[in-house]
Design an enzyme around this catalytic site. Structure first.
Site: not given
Ligand code: GLU
Length: 427
Positions: A117
């Protein structure tokens, strides 16, 4: 349950409330499944964390320096994967906690990714498009050694979108000297994005809501639904459930909410929001505060906004039968316990919002193959993967009595544990 004490305990900088919440979930399921103590300890903290300073020239001519983060929680199953968020509350602990959730989410869905993240502490709604572009590009340059199609693939999250991904992709490509579409997912279609990616999270949420209704033998003819948040996820969920005959009785956004006990006319509301930018004074409903919205009697409540919305102080007001967590971490651990005692079924975030990262995986695969699928193929494959995960989790929950969140974590963590055991420890 005896929590494992780490020697690092007093000195790990990411131990904020948000991070400890994710860690507590891991501790609980680790004790329940008898996870090897050393492996458990390895999973309690992120593998690597980077904090960067991001100087940006504002439109006024002044330079402001922002703080950004990128955290890899675990990469045993493949490159790190996870979104980038722009929000004033972003900090190392939040990003590290969310990276841990991404590890479980990818493992649970059977995707060949680890968890990551990132984020920048800023108020994106106060910034111009030019300022956001300079912020994104400089952040990308600062974390460039961590990311790459084989290393770590960012995607959109709160207050970032396909334009943000296009800037990251361009900055990365310029720096390595050739175009690398697969360094991010959630890109615009014209530069290698996947059909269906934008709708994917909401599509997965709607799918899980229907599966949960069947699992709990909810006998309502047109189940009533309340949705907190009407952004990319909440609005798509509302549209798809409305099309399936569900009655959406209330929705909200950052400015407030609206409700209509007979059901909102979602196509009209979507048209209104695309013109006015908020649900606010939509003629087909009465205004309602966010607290009132959460406490409405309904069959299914879908928190699709910020984290930590269902807490100790408001959980007793809830009058729903099922909660489908479209947001990441919307329920605090105390509230989760209370919901379990009250037999309110919670479809956990790691399953409910996994449609996004699943279609991100499809986008990454299509980009690496240079071969693109139709929207139908994307949606069909998404349903296949979500369907398999739902079935495995519901079955395990029925068999063991574990709540859905713990069943989901147990499946994800078992896969990861097996991979780590087989790979062994270097050196
Ligand atoms: N931000 C989204 C999540 O929390 C998508 C992450 C992604 O597609 O890599 O799952």
């Amino acid at each position: 349950m005896v929590p494992i004490r780490s020697v690092k305990k007093e000195s790990v900088e990411c131990e904020t409330e948000h991070f400890l919440m994710a860690q507590k979930q891991l501790d609980e399921i680790a004790a329940e499944m008898g996870l090897d103590a050393e492996l458990h300890e390895r999973l309690r903290y992120p593998k690597r964390s980077l904090i960067v300073s991001i100087p940006v020239r504002l439109d006024s001519g002044k330079v402001q320096t922002f703080t950004g983060y990128r955290v890899h929680h675990d990469v045993s199953l493949g490159p790190a994967k996870g979104g980038i968020r722009f929000h004033p509350e972003v900090n190392l602990g939040e990003v590290a906690g969310l990276a841990m959730l991404m590890t479980w989410k990818c493992a649970l869905m059977g995707l060949p990714f680890g968890g990551a993240k990132g984020g920048i502490r800023c108020e994106p709604w106060k910034m111009s498009s030019g300022e956001l572009e300079r912020l994104t590009r400089r952040y990308t340059a600062e974390i460039i050694n961590l990311i790459g199609p084989d290393k770590d693939i960012p995607a959109p999250d709160m207050y970032t979108n396909e334009q943000t991904m296009a800037w990251i992709m361009d900055t990365y490509s310029i720096n390595v000297g050739y175009t690398v579409p697969s360094v991010v997912t959630g890109k615009p279609i014209s530069i290698g994005g996947s059909l269906g990616r934008q709708e994917a999270t909401g599509r997965g949420v709607a799918y899980c809501a229907k599966q949960a209704a069947a699992f709990t033998e909810l006998n309502a003819k047109n189940p009533s639904v309340v949705i907190q948040g009407f952004g990319n996820v909440g609005s798509v969920t509302a549209k798809l459930l409305y099309e399936s005959g569900y009655k959406i009785i209330a929705v909200s956004d950052v400015y407030g909410g609206i409700y209509n006990m007979d059901g909102l006319d979602i196509p009209r509301l979507l048209a209104y929001v695309s013109e006015m930018g908020k649900v606010g004074e939509f003629a087909g409903g009465k205004t309602i505060s966010n607290e009132e919205l959460l406490a409405l009697p309904c069959d299914i409540l879908i928190p699709a906004a910020l984290g930590n919305q269902i807490r100790k102080d408001n959980v007793a007001d809830l009058k729903c039968k099922i909660i489908v967590e479209a947001a990441n971490g919307p329920t605090s651990p105390e509230a989760d316990q209370y919901l379990q005692d009250k037999k309110i079924v919670v479809v956990p975030d790691v399953l409910a919002n996994a449609g996004g990262v699943t279609v991100s995986y499809f986008e990454w695969v299509q980009g690496l193959m240079h071969l693109f699928w139709t929207e139908e193929e994307v949606n069909q494959r998404l349903e296949q993967i979500m369907g398999r995960a739902c079935q495995q989790i519901f079955e395990l929950s029925k068999k063991t009595g574990l709540r859905l969140r713990m069943a989901a974590l147990r499946i994800g963590i078992s896969r990861l544990a097996e991979a780590k055991r087989l790979r062994g420890l270097y050196p």
